[in-house]
Design a protein around this motif. Structure first.
Motif, short mmCIF file in Angstrom:
data_model
loop_
_atom_site.label_atom_id
_atom_site.label_comp_id
_atom_site.label_asym_id
_atom_site.label_seq_id
_atom_site.Cartn_x
_atom_site.Cartn_y
_atom_site.Cartn_z
N UNK A 109 118.27 4.29 20.36
CA UNK A 109 118.01 5.59 19.74
C UNK A 109 119.24 6.14 19.02
N UNK A 110 120.40 6.02 19.62
CA UNK A 110 121.70 6.47 19.08
C UNK A 110 121.85 7.99 19.18
N UNK A 111 123.09 8.48 19.20
CA UNK A 111 123.33 9.93 19.30
C UNK A 111 122.81 10.74 18.12
N UNK A 112 122.47 10.11 17.02
CA UNK A 112 121.95 10.83 15.86
C UNK A 112 120.45 11.10 15.96
N UNK A 113 119.81 10.62 17.01
CA UNK A 113 118.36 10.77 17.11
C UNK A 113 117.97 12.11 17.75
N UNK A 114 116.77 12.56 17.45
CA UNK A 114 116.22 13.74 18.13
C UNK A 114 116.07 13.44 19.61
N UNK A 115 115.66 12.23 19.92
CA UNK A 115 115.45 11.82 21.32
C UNK A 115 116.71 12.00 22.14
N UNK A 116 117.85 11.57 21.62
CA UNK A 116 119.11 11.66 22.35
C UNK A 116 119.40 13.11 22.75
N UNK A 117 119.11 14.04 21.85
CA UNK A 117 119.37 15.45 22.13
C UNK A 117 118.34 16.02 23.11
N UNK B 207 113.59 4.95 33.74
CA UNK B 207 113.23 4.14 32.58
C UNK B 207 113.48 4.92 31.29
N UNK B 208 113.06 6.19 31.26
CA UNK B 208 113.28 7.01 30.07
C UNK B 208 114.78 7.17 29.80
N UNK B 209 115.55 7.42 30.86
CA UNK B 209 116.99 7.56 30.69
C UNK B 209 117.65 6.27 30.22
N UNK B 210 117.18 5.15 30.75
CA UNK B 210 117.77 3.86 30.38
C UNK B 210 117.52 3.52 28.92
N UNK B 211 116.27 3.69 28.46
CA UNK B 211 115.99 3.31 27.07
C UNK B 211 116.57 4.32 26.09
N UNK B 212 116.81 5.56 26.56
CA UNK B 212 117.40 6.57 25.67
C UNK B 212 118.90 6.40 25.54
N UNK C 73 109.67 7.29 18.81
CA UNK C 73 109.14 6.66 20.03
C UNK C 73 108.15 5.54 19.77
N UNK C 74 108.08 5.11 18.51
CA UNK C 74 107.46 3.82 18.27
C UNK C 74 108.30 2.74 18.96
N UNK C 75 109.58 3.02 19.14
CA UNK C 75 110.47 2.09 19.84
C UNK C 75 110.06 1.97 21.30
N UNK C 76 109.89 3.10 21.99
CA UNK C 76 109.50 3.03 23.40
C UNK C 76 108.11 2.44 23.57
N UNK C 77 107.23 2.68 22.58
CA UNK C 77 105.90 2.08 22.62
C UNK C 77 106.00 0.56 22.57
N UNK D 128 122.70 11.31 40.12
CA UNK D 128 122.33 9.92 39.81
C UNK D 128 121.03 9.87 39.00
N UNK D 129 120.89 8.91 38.10
CA UNK D 129 121.75 7.76 37.83
C UNK D 129 122.77 7.97 36.70
N UNK D 130 123.03 9.19 36.28
CA UNK D 130 124.13 9.52 35.37
C UNK D 130 124.05 8.81 34.02
N UNK D 131 122.87 8.68 33.46
CA UNK D 131 122.71 7.96 32.20
C UNK D 131 123.55 8.58 31.08
N UNK D 132 123.54 9.91 30.99
CA UNK D 132 124.23 10.57 29.88
C UNK D 132 125.74 10.43 30.01
N UNK D 133 126.26 10.63 31.22
CA UNK D 133 127.70 10.50 31.41
C UNK D 133 128.17 9.08 31.13
N UNK D 134 127.36 8.09 31.49
CA UNK D 134 127.75 6.71 31.21
C UNK D 134 127.74 6.45 29.70
N UNK D 135 126.76 7.04 29.01
CA UNK D 135 126.72 6.87 27.55
C UNK D 135 127.92 7.52 26.90
#
Length: 288
Positions: free
Chosen positions: A15-23, A71-76, A150-154, A264-271
């Motif tokens: 998704x990358x930080x430039x995506x709406x999803x990331x925000x 799962x949502x955090x991991x793919x985001x 979210x065609x990507x997550x699909x 946990x699982x700290x997805x955002x901090x790890x990113x």
């Protein structure tokens, strides 16, 4: 909705930080949106049977909710590799599971495209609806962009992106088309009962009634009117629901992001550690 170019050199993911999803996915109202999605998903008899017949939902519903959030955090926020691995695991699990229609005896796979599409659309619609209604600033164009992202997550869960709604208008058309298939059967009642009164230690029952029940009731209240009709349980007037969503959003967003993200699982901090401080999801403000 851009937060700048990451200062790190790591993989920005799918998704990358430039995506709406990331925000959006850094917002705490995603939890209430997730519960709304469960309520909505349970109204598709074939989809909800696939869940209840392949897991001890009442014993492991918390685990299911947390696995979905992970799962949502991991793919985001994860790398492209970790996102692809997560999708492969989901597709493998779906390929092995079957459910039975109690009325006809039909056996069918839980990975049927129609069922995966229902689950996907219920989630995307819930995330958009709850966040926007709770005061998260998102223009119509950004909301459409979110659905298209979210065609990507699909794809990750096994859907053909060409068959997936990629805008608010396409989502609305999809729900209009699928509504005749929806009902609040015994399985939906099981999910409803769990969400209102999840099993917990006797000492935690007061906290469940004080805190969790409010979350579940707010998520239920934010459902579309046809869902309230199917469940047969009324909801407050829409204006009341909107006020409650905005008040809840204001309270949750007042909690420092670093405190929320440290859970946990700290997805955002790890990113952020992988990419640099500019990967931090921006706090809600004027539409970006």
């Amino acid at each position: 909705m851009t937060v700048g170019t990451p200062s790190g050199t790591g993989d920005p993911g799918l998704f990358t930080p430039d995506s709406v999803t990331w925000q959006m996915h850094g917002d705490p109202m995603m939890w209430i949106a997730g519960v709304r999605a469960l309520y909505l998903q349970a109204l598709h008899p074939r989809a909800v049977r696939g869940v209840l017949q392949n897991s001890d939902f009442r014993r492991d519903a918390w685990g299911r909710l947390l696995r979905t959030a992970d799962f949502v955090g991991t793919i985001t926020y994860g790398t492209a590799e970790t996102a692809e691995r997560a999708g492969a695991r989901v597709r493998k699990i779906h390929s092995m599971l079957r459910a039975t229609d109690p009325d006809t005896g039909e056996r069918y796979g839980v990975g049927e495209p129609a069922l995966l599409l229902w689950v996907h659309c219920a989630e995307i619609d819930s995330y958009l609806h709850v966040l926007r209604r709770s005061g998260y600033p998102l223009t119509d164009a950004q909301a459409d962009r979110y659905a298209a992202e979210h065609l990507v997550s699909a794809r990750l869960v096994g859907l053909d992106p060409a068959t997936v709604p990629a805008s608010r208008a396409e989502l609305a058309a999809y729900f209009e088309k699928v509504r005749p298939e929806l009902s609040a059967g015994p399985e939906a009642r099981t999910v409803d009962d769990f969400l209102l009164r999840p099993p917990t230690h006797p000492l935690l029952v007061p906290a469940r009634e004080l805190l969790w029940r409010r979350v579940a009731e707010l998520a239920y209240a934010s459902l579309p009117p046809y869902a309230h009709e199917l469940y047969g349980r009324p909801a407050p007037a829409p204006a009341v629901v909107t006020r409650r969503l905005r008040a809840t959003g204001a309270v949750l967003r007042a909690i420092p992001a670093r405190v929320r993200w440290a859970l946990p699982p700290k997805h955002i901090l790890r990113a952020m550690a992988r990419l640099g401080p500019h990967a931090r999801p921006a706090p809600p403000g004027p539409a970006r």
